[in-house]
Scaffold this motif. Structure first.
Motif, PDB file in Angstrom:
ATOM      1  N   ASN A 194       0.807  -1.226   0.000  1.00  0.00           N
ATOM      2  CA  ASN A 194       0.000   0.000   0.000  1.00  0.00           C
ATOM      3  C   ASN A 194       0.836   1.271   0.000  1.00  0.00           C
ATOM      4  O   ASN A 194       0.482   2.270   0.617  1.00  0.00           O
ATOM      5  N   ASN A 195       1.970   1.230  -0.698  1.00  0.00           N
ATOM      6  CA  ASN A 195       2.749   2.450  -0.873  1.00  0.00           C
ATOM      7  C   ASN A 195       2.196   3.247  -2.044  1.00  0.00           C
ATOM      8  O   ASN A 195       1.438   2.736  -2.866  1.00  0.00           O
ATOM      9  N   ASN A 196       2.557   4.512  -2.135  1.00  0.00           N
ATOM     10  CA  ASN A 196       1.808   5.435  -2.975  1.00  0.00           C
ATOM     11  C   ASN A 196       1.899   5.136  -4.468  1.00  0.00           C
ATOM     12  O   ASN A 196       0.983   5.415  -5.216  1.00  0.00           O
ATOM     13  N   ASP A 197       3.019   4.560  -4.914  1.00  0.00           N
ATOM     14  CA  ASP A 197       3.174   4.233  -6.336  1.00  0.00           C
ATOM     15  C   ASP A 197       3.530   2.750  -6.427  1.00  0.00           C
ATOM     16  O   ASP A 197       2.782   1.919  -5.909  1.00  0.00           O
ATOM     17  N   ASP A 198       4.646   2.384  -7.041  1.00  0.00           N
ATOM     18  CA  ASP A 198       5.079   0.989  -7.042  1.00  0.00           C
ATOM     19  C   ASP A 198       5.511   0.590  -5.626  1.00  0.00           C
ATOM     20  O   ASP A 198       6.114   1.384  -4.897  1.00  0.00           O
ATOM     21  N   ASN A 199       5.275  -0.652  -5.285  1.00  0.00           N
ATOM     22  CA  ASN A 199       5.816  -1.118  -4.014  1.00  0.00           C
ATOM     23  C   ASN A 199       7.336  -1.292  -4.093  1.00  0.00           C
ATOM     24  O   ASN A 199       8.032  -1.025  -3.112  1.00  0.00           O
ATOM     25  N   VAL A 200       7.843  -1.739  -5.238  1.00  0.00           N
ATOM     26  CA  VAL A 200       9.293  -1.836  -5.456  1.00  0.00           C
ATOM     27  C   VAL A 200       9.601  -1.280  -6.843  1.00  0.00           C
ATOM     28  O   VAL A 200       8.984  -1.703  -7.826  1.00  0.00           O
ATOM     29  N   ASN A 201      10.541  -0.348  -6.929  1.00  0.00           N
ATOM     30  CA  ASN A 201      10.937   0.255  -8.206  1.00  0.00           C
ATOM     31  C   ASN A 201      12.450   0.135  -8.348  1.00  0.00           C
ATOM     32  O   ASN A 201      13.194   0.551  -7.463  1.00  0.00           O
ATOM     33  N   ILE A 202      12.900  -0.432  -9.479  1.00  0.00           N
ATOM     34  CA  ILE A 202      14.308  -0.794  -9.661  1.00  0.00           C
ATOM     35  C   ILE A 202      14.855  -0.124 -10.915  1.00  0.00           C
ATOM     36  O   ILE A 202      14.320  -0.325 -12.014  1.00  0.00           O
ATOM     37  N   GLU A 203      15.952   0.629 -10.757  1.00  0.00           N
ATOM     38  CA  GLU A 203      16.624   1.257 -11.893  1.00  0.00           C
ATOM     39  C   GLU A 203      18.028   0.698 -12.134  1.00  0.00           C
ATOM     40  O   GLU A 203      18.718   1.177 -13.021  1.00  0.00           O
ATOM     41  N   SER A 204      18.450  -0.290 -11.364  1.00  0.00           N
ATOM     42  CA  SER A 204      19.846  -0.734 -11.399  1.00  0.00           C
ATOM     43  C   SER A 204      19.925  -2.217 -11.764  1.00  0.00           C
ATOM     44  O   SER A 204      18.940  -2.823 -12.178  1.00  0.00           O
ATOM     45  N   TYR A 205      21.070  -2.834 -11.570  1.00  0.00           N
ATOM     46  CA  TYR A 205      21.331  -4.172 -12.087  1.00  0.00           C
ATOM     47  C   TYR A 205      21.893  -5.090 -11.001  1.00  0.00           C
ATOM     48  O   TYR A 205      22.340  -4.657  -9.948  1.00  0.00           O
ATOM     49  N   ASN A 206      21.803  -6.394 -11.282  1.00  0.00           N
ATOM     50  CA  ASN A 206      22.349  -7.436 -10.397  1.00  0.00           C
ATOM     51  C   ASN A 206      21.718  -7.423  -9.009  1.00  0.00           C
ATOM     52  O   ASN A 206      22.382  -7.690  -8.006  1.00  0.00           O
ATOM     53  N   ASN A 207      20.441  -7.118  -8.948  1.00  0.00           N
ATOM     54  CA  ASN A 207      19.726  -7.146  -7.680  1.00  0.00           C
ATOM     55  C   ASN A 207      18.896  -8.427  -7.571  1.00  0.00           C
ATOM     56  O   ASN A 207      18.519  -9.029  -8.575  1.00  0.00           O
ATOM     57  N   LYS A 208      18.588  -8.819  -6.329  1.00  0.00           N
ATOM     58  CA  LYS A 208      17.760  -9.983  -6.077  1.00  0.00           C
ATOM     59  C   LYS A 208      16.548  -9.564  -5.253  1.00  0.00           C
ATOM     60  O   LYS A 208      16.703  -8.977  -4.181  1.00  0.00           O
ATOM     61  N   ILE A 209      15.382  -9.874  -5.759  1.00  0.00           N
ATOM     62  CA  ILE A 209      14.131  -9.585  -5.072  1.00  0.00           C
ATOM     63  C   ILE A 209      13.445 -10.931  -4.883  1.00  0.00           C
ATOM     64  O   ILE A 209      12.879 -11.500  -5.823  1.00  0.00           O
ATOM     65  N   VAL A 210      13.529 -11.474  -3.676  1.00  0.00           N
ATOM     66  CA  VAL A 210      13.195 -12.868  -3.439  1.00  0.00           C
ATOM     67  C   VAL A 210      12.315 -13.007  -2.200  1.00  0.00           C
ATOM     68  O   VAL A 210      12.602 -12.435  -1.141  1.00  0.00           O
ATOM     69  N   ASN A 211      11.228 -13.762  -2.342  1.00  0.00           N
ATOM     70  CA  ASN A 211      10.427 -14.234  -1.214  1.00  0.00           C
ATOM     71  C   ASN A 211       9.835 -13.081  -0.388  1.00  0.00           C
ATOM     72  O   ASN A 211       9.799 -13.121   0.837  1.00  0.00           O
ATOM     73  N   ASN A 212       9.342 -12.074  -1.079  1.00  0.00           N
ATOM     74  CA  ASN A 212       8.666 -10.958  -0.419  1.00  0.00           C
ATOM     75  C   ASN A 212       7.152 -11.098  -0.570  1.00  0.00           C
ATOM     76  O   ASN A 212       6.652 -11.653  -1.557  1.00  0.00           O
ATOM     77  N   ILE A 242       4.160  -8.809  -1.411  1.00  0.00           N
ATOM     78  CA  ILE A 242       3.994  -7.504  -2.050  1.00  0.00           C
ATOM     79  C   ILE A 242       2.526  -7.357  -2.412  1.00  0.00           C
ATOM     80  O   ILE A 242       2.022  -8.020  -3.326  1.00  0.00           O
ATOM     81  N   THR A 243       1.822  -6.500  -1.670  1.00  0.00           N
ATOM     82  CA  THR A 243       0.370  -6.453  -1.803  1.00  0.00           C
ATOM     83  C   THR A 243      -0.135  -5.012  -1.853  1.00  0.00           C
ATOM     84  O   THR A 243       0.501  -4.085  -1.377  1.00  0.00           O
ATOM     85  N   TYR A 244      -1.292  -4.862  -2.448  1.00  0.00           N
ATOM     86  CA  TYR A 244      -2.034  -3.605  -2.476  1.00  0.00           C
ATOM     87  C   TYR A 244      -1.175  -2.444  -2.996  1.00  0.00           C
ATOM     88  O   TYR A 244      -1.182  -1.348  -2.448  1.00  0.00           O
ATOM     89  N   ALA A 245      -0.435  -2.697  -4.075  1.00  0.00           N
ATOM     90  CA  ALA A 245       0.301  -1.608  -4.714  1.00  0.00           C
ATOM     91  C   ALA A 245      -0.675  -0.683  -5.426  1.00  0.00           C
ATOM     92  O   ALA A 245      -1.611  -1.135  -6.090  1.00  0.00           O
ATOM     93  N   ARG A 246      -0.416   0.605  -5.335  1.00  0.00           N
ATOM     94  CA  ARG A 246      -1.268   1.563  -6.025  1.00  0.00           C
ATOM     95  C   ARG A 246      -0.895   1.707  -7.495  1.00  0.00           C
ATOM     96  O   ARG A 246      -1.657   2.263  -8.283  1.00  0.00           O
ATOM     97  N   GLU A 247       0.293   1.202  -7.858  1.00  0.00           N
ATOM     98  CA  GLU A 247       0.660   1.022  -9.265  1.00  0.00           C
ATOM     99  C   GLU A 247       1.168  -0.421  -9.416  1.00  0.00           C
ATOM    100  O   GLU A 247       0.442  -1.351  -9.149  1.00  0.00           O
ATOM    101  N   GLU A 248       2.437  -0.605  -9.814  1.00  0.00           N
ATOM    102  CA  GLU A 248       2.980  -1.949  -9.955  1.00  0.00           C
ATOM    103  C   GLU A 248       3.413  -2.534  -8.605  1.00  0.00           C
ATOM    104  O   GLU A 248       3.853  -1.795  -7.715  1.00  0.00           O
ATOM    105  N   GLY A 249       3.317  -3.856  -8.504  1.00  0.00           N
ATOM    106  CA  GLY A 249       3.936  -4.503  -7.360  1.00  0.00           C
ATOM    107  C   GLY A 249       5.447  -4.350  -7.414  1.00  0.00           C
ATOM    108  O   GLY A 249       6.078  -3.899  -6.455  1.00  0.00           O
ATOM    109  N   ILE A 250       6.035  -4.730  -8.561  1.00  0.00           N
ATOM    110  CA  ILE A 250       7.462  -4.536  -8.834  1.00  0.00           C
ATOM    111  C   ILE A 250       7.587  -3.955 -10.233  1.00  0.00           C
ATOM    112  O   ILE A 250       6.994  -4.488 -11.185  1.00  0.00           O
ATOM    113  N   GLN A 251       8.367  -2.892 -10.375  1.00  0.00           N
ATOM    114  CA  GLN A 251       8.660  -2.349 -11.703  1.00  0.00           C
ATOM    115  C   GLN A 251      10.171  -2.270 -11.903  1.00  0.00           C
ATOM    116  O   GLN A 251      10.898  -1.756 -11.042  1.00  0.00           O
ATOM    117  N   VAL A 252      10.630  -2.803 -13.037  1.00  0.00           N
ATOM    118  CA  VAL A 252      12.039  -2.729 -13.425  1.00  0.00           C
ATOM    119  C   VAL A 252      12.125  -1.768 -14.607  1.00  0.00           C
ATOM    120  O   VAL A 252      11.547  -2.017 -15.666  1.00  0.00           O
TER     121      VAL A 252
END
Length: 259
Positions: free
Chosen positions: A197-215, A217-227
């Motif tokens: 329930n964060n105001n835009d994406d719950n997770v927003n990623i602009e970089s590389y070699n990241n790991k987003i695992v076992n979270n 992620i609910t009630y996003a007001r836009e994307e749950g995760i955006q790359v």
């Protein structure tokens, strides 16, 4: 520990565990060695950035434990501070970030804190702010975030870990995220968090070699995760995502691994 008043005169805190200004932002802590703040209350500290930030730490192995830090300029500001432990504090209602890591602050642990109602980020690792920091078991809720490309947690340096936090209800306007990884935040590990329930994406990623695992992620007001376009080689797997206004996962770039 040194305490300065608004006119930059050196003062003392005495033996009291409660330090409170008579008005807004009219004294600062400056710690350059052997800093410990435990089971204390600090109100209204700071009147600028850097060494004027409120609780300003430029020392290794600092400890801030079990304290209430509120109504300041920044809550806690680390500059070239390594191996600090910031735990079990309430950091709220500050004018900018709850906790800010400026340049060269490495291997710090921020855990079991409540960060809420700060007017900017809950926790921010700035550009070149530090590597190998751990943010875990915190509640980061209802921070205002302060505008475009901000968030409950913002990271702008490499190889940091965000683990088992609750990150919810942050942001008041567009482009304010739960977690925001800027283009400098490569090698970040985001795992086992509850992000909602964060105001835009719950997770927003602009970089590389990241790991987003076992979270969760609910009630996003836009994307749950955006790359974002240009980010690559990110691993996104084993996340539970539901009730997003837009896409659950939106990947603008090729060469990302989605499992």
């Amino acid at each position: 520990m040194w305490v300065y008043d608004v006119d930059k005169n050196l003062t003392t805190a005495g033996g009291s565990s409660v330090i409170k200004s008579n008005g807004s932002y009219n004294y600062t802590f400056r710690a350059y060695s052997n800093f410990e703040l435990m089971q204390s209350e600090v109100y209204g500290a700071g009147y600028g950035s850097g060494s004027l930030a409120g609780i300003y730490i430029e020392a290794n192995n600092a400890k801030i434990f079990g304290s209430i830090i509120k109504d300041g300029y920044y809550g806690i500001y680390l500059q070239s501070a390594n191996n600090a432990n910031i735990s079990t504090n309430i950091v709220r209602d500050n004018n900018l970030d709850g906790i800010f890591l400026a340049s060269g602050s490495n291997r710090n642990v921020i855990e079991n804190n409540n960060l809420s109602y700060n007017a900017d980020e809950g926790i921010e690792i700035g550009s070149n702010g530090g590597v190998n920091n751990t943010i875990r078991l915190n509640r980061i809720i209802n921070n205002s975030c302060g505008g475009v490309n901000s968030g409950g947690i913002v990271i702008s340096d490499a190889n940091n870990t965000v683990f088992s936090n609750v990150i919810a209800d942050n942001g008041n306007n567009g482009d304010e995220y739960g977690i925001y990884l800027t283009s400098n935040a490569y090698g970040t590990n985001i795992s086992n968090n509850n992000i909602s329930n964060n105001n835009d994406d719950n997770v927003n990623i602009e970089s590389y070699n990241n790991k987003i695992v076992n979270n969760n992620i609910t009630y996003a007001r836009e994307e749950g995760i955006q790359v974002i376009q240009g980010a690559y080689n990110n691993t996104i797997r084993e996340n539970y995502i539901e009730n997003t206004t837009s896409f659950g996962i939106f990947i603008q770039s090729d060469n990302n691994s989605l499992i």
